[in-house]
Design a protein around this motif. Sequence first.
Motif, PDB file in Angstrom:
ATOM      1  N   ALA A 286       0.818  -1.207   0.000  1.00  0.00           N
ATOM      2  CA  ALA A 286       0.000   0.000   0.000  1.00  0.00           C
ATOM      3  C   ALA A 286       0.854   1.261   0.000  1.00  0.00           C
ATOM      4  CB  ALA A 286      -0.930  -0.002   1.216  1.00  0.00           C
ATOM      5  N   TYR A 287       0.304   2.297  -0.607  1.00  0.00           N
ATOM      6  CA  TYR A 287       0.939   3.618  -0.559  1.00  0.00           C
ATOM      7  C   TYR A 287       0.909   4.094   0.884  1.00  0.00           C
ATOM      8  CZ  TYR A 287       2.596   7.801  -2.944  1.00  0.00           C
ATOM      9  OH  TYR A 287       3.377   8.828  -3.421  1.00  0.00           O
ATOM     10  N   ARG A 288       2.069   4.442   1.428  1.00  0.00           N
ATOM     11  CA  ARG A 288       2.178   4.823   2.829  1.00  0.00           C
ATOM     12  C   ARG A 288       2.288   6.331   2.959  1.00  0.00           C
ATOM     13  NH1 ARG A 288       4.380   0.465   6.005  1.00  0.00           N
ATOM     14  NH2 ARG A 288       5.573   1.961   7.247  1.00  0.00           N
ATOM     15  N   ALA A 289       1.998   6.799   4.148  1.00  0.00           N
ATOM     16  CA  ALA A 289       2.074   8.239   4.396  1.00  0.00           C
ATOM     17  C   ALA A 289       3.502   8.747   4.287  1.00  0.00           C
ATOM     18  CB  ALA A 289       1.507   8.556   5.780  1.00  0.00           C
ATOM     19  N   GLY A 290       4.478   7.887   4.558  1.00  0.00           N
ATOM     20  CA  GLY A 290       5.881   8.270   4.461  1.00  0.00           C
ATOM     21  C   GLY A 290       6.708   7.105   3.960  1.00  0.00           C
ATOM     22  N   GLU A 291       7.914   7.388   3.514  1.00  0.00           N
ATOM     23  CA  GLU A 291       8.800   6.350   3.024  1.00  0.00           C
ATOM     24  C   GLU A 291       9.271   5.470   4.178  1.00  0.00           C
ATOM     25  OE1 GLU A 291      12.919   6.018   0.357  1.00  0.00           O
ATOM     26  OE2 GLU A 291      12.275   7.937   1.207  1.00  0.00           O
ATOM     27  N   PRO A 292       9.200   4.137   4.025  1.00  0.00           N
ATOM     28  CA  PRO A 292       9.672   3.268   5.103  1.00  0.00           C
ATOM     29  C   PRO A 292      11.196   3.330   5.206  1.00  0.00           C
ATOM     30  CG  PRO A 292       9.004   1.960   3.210  1.00  0.00           C
ATOM     31  CD  PRO A 292       8.638   3.376   2.904  1.00  0.00           C
ATOM     32  N   LEU A 293      11.678   3.805   6.338  1.00  0.00           N
ATOM     33  CA  LEU A 293      13.112   3.936   6.571  1.00  0.00           C
ATOM     34  C   LEU A 293      13.487   3.193   7.839  1.00  0.00           C
ATOM     35  CD1 LEU A 293      13.567   7.747   5.807  1.00  0.00           C
ATOM     36  CD2 LEU A 293      13.998   5.830   4.260  1.00  0.00           C
ATOM     37  N   GLY A 294      14.600   2.482   7.813  1.00  0.00           N
ATOM     38  CA  GLY A 294      15.037   1.730   8.979  1.00  0.00           C
ATOM     39  C   GLY A 294      14.464   0.327   8.972  1.00  0.00           C
ATOM     40  N   LEU A 295      15.112  -0.557   9.720  1.00  0.00           N
ATOM     41  CA  LEU A 295      14.761  -1.967   9.685  1.00  0.00           C
ATOM     42  C   LEU A 295      13.366  -2.249  10.237  1.00  0.00           C
ATOM     43  CD1 LEU A 295      18.196  -3.489  10.775  1.00  0.00           C
ATOM     44  CD2 LEU A 295      17.284  -3.202   8.465  1.00  0.00           C
ATOM     45  N   GLU A 296      12.956  -1.523  11.264  1.00  0.00           N
ATOM     46  CA  GLU A 296      11.639  -1.785  11.852  1.00  0.00           C
ATOM     47  C   GLU A 296      10.524  -1.475  10.858  1.00  0.00           C
ATOM     48  OE1 GLU A 296       8.940  -0.409  15.726  1.00  0.00           O
ATOM     49  OE2 GLU A 296      11.070   0.118  15.619  1.00  0.00           O
ATOM     50  N   GLU A 297      10.612  -0.329  10.210  1.00  0.00           N
ATOM     51  CA  GLU A 297       9.577   0.032   9.240  1.00  0.00           C
ATOM     52  C   GLU A 297       9.641  -0.854   8.000  1.00  0.00           C
ATOM     53  OE1 GLU A 297       8.944   4.092   8.280  1.00  0.00           O
ATOM     54  OE2 GLU A 297       9.524   4.815  10.259  1.00  0.00           O
ATOM     55  N   LEU A 298      10.841  -1.228   7.582  1.00  0.00           N
ATOM     56  CA  LEU A 298      10.966  -2.111   6.427  1.00  0.00           C
ATOM     57  C   LEU A 298      10.360  -3.473   6.705  1.00  0.00           C
ATOM     58  CD1 LEU A 298      14.592  -1.197   5.291  1.00  0.00           C
ATOM     59  CD2 LEU A 298      12.501  -0.845   3.951  1.00  0.00           C
ATOM     60  N   ALA A 299      10.549  -3.996   7.915  1.00  0.00           N
ATOM     61  CA  ALA A 299       9.957  -5.288   8.273  1.00  0.00           C
ATOM     62  C   ALA A 299       8.431  -5.209   8.247  1.00  0.00           C
ATOM     63  CB  ALA A 299      10.446  -5.728   9.647  1.00  0.00           C
ATOM     64  N   ALA A 300       7.882  -4.107   8.738  1.00  0.00           N
ATOM     65  CA  ALA A 300       6.426  -3.927   8.713  1.00  0.00           C
ATOM     66  C   ALA A 300       5.923  -3.817   7.276  1.00  0.00           C
ATOM     67  CB  ALA A 300       6.048  -2.688   9.513  1.00  0.00           C
ATOM     68  N   PHE A 301       6.664  -3.090   6.447  1.00  0.00           N
ATOM     69  CA  PHE A 301       6.313  -2.961   5.032  1.00  0.00           C
ATOM     70  C   PHE A 301       6.333  -4.332   4.356  1.00  0.00           C
ATOM     71  CE2 PHE A 301       7.577  -2.472   0.614  1.00  0.00           C
ATOM     72  CZ  PHE A 301       6.774  -1.433   0.151  1.00  0.00           C
ATOM     73  N   GLY A 302       7.374  -5.123   4.631  1.00  0.00           N
ATOM     74  CA  GLY A 302       7.465  -6.451   4.044  1.00  0.00           C
ATOM     75  C   GLY A 302       6.372  -7.383   4.519  1.00  0.00           C
ATOM     76  N   ALA A 303       6.048  -7.329   5.807  1.00  0.00           N
ATOM     77  CA  ALA A 303       4.998  -8.201   6.351  1.00  0.00           C
ATOM     78  C   ALA A 303       3.649  -7.881   5.724  1.00  0.00           C
ATOM     79  CB  ALA A 303       4.937  -8.050   7.868  1.00  0.00           C
ATOM     80  N   ALA A 304       3.377  -6.591   5.479  1.00  0.00           N
ATOM     81  CA  ALA A 304       2.109  -6.215   4.859  1.00  0.00           C
ATOM     82  C   ALA A 304       2.033  -6.720   3.417  1.00  0.00           C
ATOM     83  CB  ALA A 304       1.945  -4.699   4.900  1.00  0.00           C
ATOM     84  N   ALA A 305       3.173  -6.741   2.709  1.00  0.00           N
ATOM     85  CA  ALA A 305       3.174  -7.179   1.313  1.00  0.00           C
ATOM     86  C   ALA A 305       3.135  -8.699   1.197  1.00  0.00           C
ATOM     87  CB  ALA A 305       4.412  -6.630   0.603  1.00  0.00           C
TER      88      ALA A 305
END
Length: 404
Positions: A286-305
Motif C-alpha cells: 500500500a501507498y504509505r504516508a511516508g517512506e519506510p526507513l530503517g529496519l523496523e519500518e521495512l519489516a512492517a512494510f514487508g509483512a504487509a506485502a
Amino acid sequence: MRCVLLTGKGGGGTTTVAAATATLAAQRGHRTLLVCADPAAGLAGILDHPLGPGEVELEPGLFGLQLDLRHAFAERWPQLRALISAAAPAAGVDLLEVEELAGLPGALEALTLLELRDRLESDRYDVVVVDAGPASAALRLLASPETLAWGCRRLGSPDGVLARWMRPSLALPGRLTGRVAAIAGPAYEAVSWLARLARDMRALLADPVVTSVRLVLTPETAALAQARRTLSALALHGIGVDAVVANRVIASAGGDAWRAGWAAAHRQQLIEIGAFVAPLPVLTAAYRAGEPLGLEELAAFGAAAYGDLDPAAVLSVHRSGEGAGPRVERTEGGYAMSFGLPFVDRSEVDLARVGDDLIVSVGPHRRLVPLPAALRRCDVSGARLAEERLVVSFVPDPAQWVRA
C-alpha cells in the motif's frame, strides 16, 4: 541456497521492496544477505545504516553489501594478474591497471556475477536478496552469461578467432613463432576459464529452485507496459519469475474525490496485471504516508506485502524457459527444438540462423541459442508459438550430410 533478485521500472521502489524482503526474511529465521548492485540506489539511506564493499551485519541474521566495482576488482586483481602475466611478457604488452579494467564494457555485470556466485557457494547464507536495479540493467546482468559464452565460443573454437590468428603465425620461422606459441596456452586457458564461469552462472540463474526474479511495478499504465516488456525479455532468457509486487497501491477511496479516483484506477490496473501474469501471484504494497526507513519500518512494510508467505521461498511455479535448455525432439520430417516463451505475442518474435547459433529476438531483446550437434547440419523450416512455447522445426540439409 536461494537467490531472489528484484527489479522493475526506475523510480518504482525496487530498492525499498528488496530491503523489505531481506529484512522480513531475516526476521523469519533465514540467514540473509542483502546485495545492492545499483550504485545509485541509495540503499544505505533506506536501511538507515552505512554500507560498504564488505559485508556489514545490520541485525542478527541480516547482512548488507553495497557492491563497489573498483574495490572488488582490486580484491580479485592478484588472480587476474597471474592469469594475464603468463602471456603478457611473451606478447610484449603492458598489463592493464585496475582503473582501466574497471572502465571496460561489461565489467559491472561480470563483477556482480562473480560476487553473487561466491556468496551463494559460501554456505554462509540461506538466501541472498539482490537489488538488481532498473530493468534495463538487470536484463544485461541476467543475459550476460549467454553473451559471455557466445564470445568464448567465437574465441576458443577450432575455427575461432584465436585459432585463425595463430594459424598463419605458427607457420613462420623465428621469434614470432615462439612468441605466439608462448601466448597460445595461457590465452586458451583464460578463454576456458571464462567459458566455465559463463556455464556455471547460466546454470545458477536458470535454476528455478535456486533463483527467482520478482518484478516490482506501480499500478499505472506506463509501468504495466514496461513490465510486459521486462517479463517478455526474462522469459526469452529462461529466467524464472515467481511473483510480481505492485507497490504504492492506493486501496482505500478515503473521503475525497482525488483519492477515490486513484483508488478506482489502481483497482482496475491490478485486475489487468493479475490477468496478464496469472498464475503468478501479485503481492500488493500500500501507498504509505511516508517512506519506510530503517529496519523496523521495512519489516512492517514487508509483512504487509508478503502476509503469511515466506519471502525466501519459491512463491509460485515459474513461467519461463526451462533451466536445462531447449528441448530437442525427433519429428517425422526432421527435428523440433522448443523452449518456453510466455508473456510474448507471436508478432514480436523473429528468428535468424548465424552459423551454429539460432538468434531468437523478442522486440529489442535477443537470445543466442547454440544449436546441438544434430541440428547444425539442418536447415530451419519453420517456427510457431503454441501454448507458451516457441517450436522451431529443422530438416536435414542433404549437402551438409554428404560432406560429413
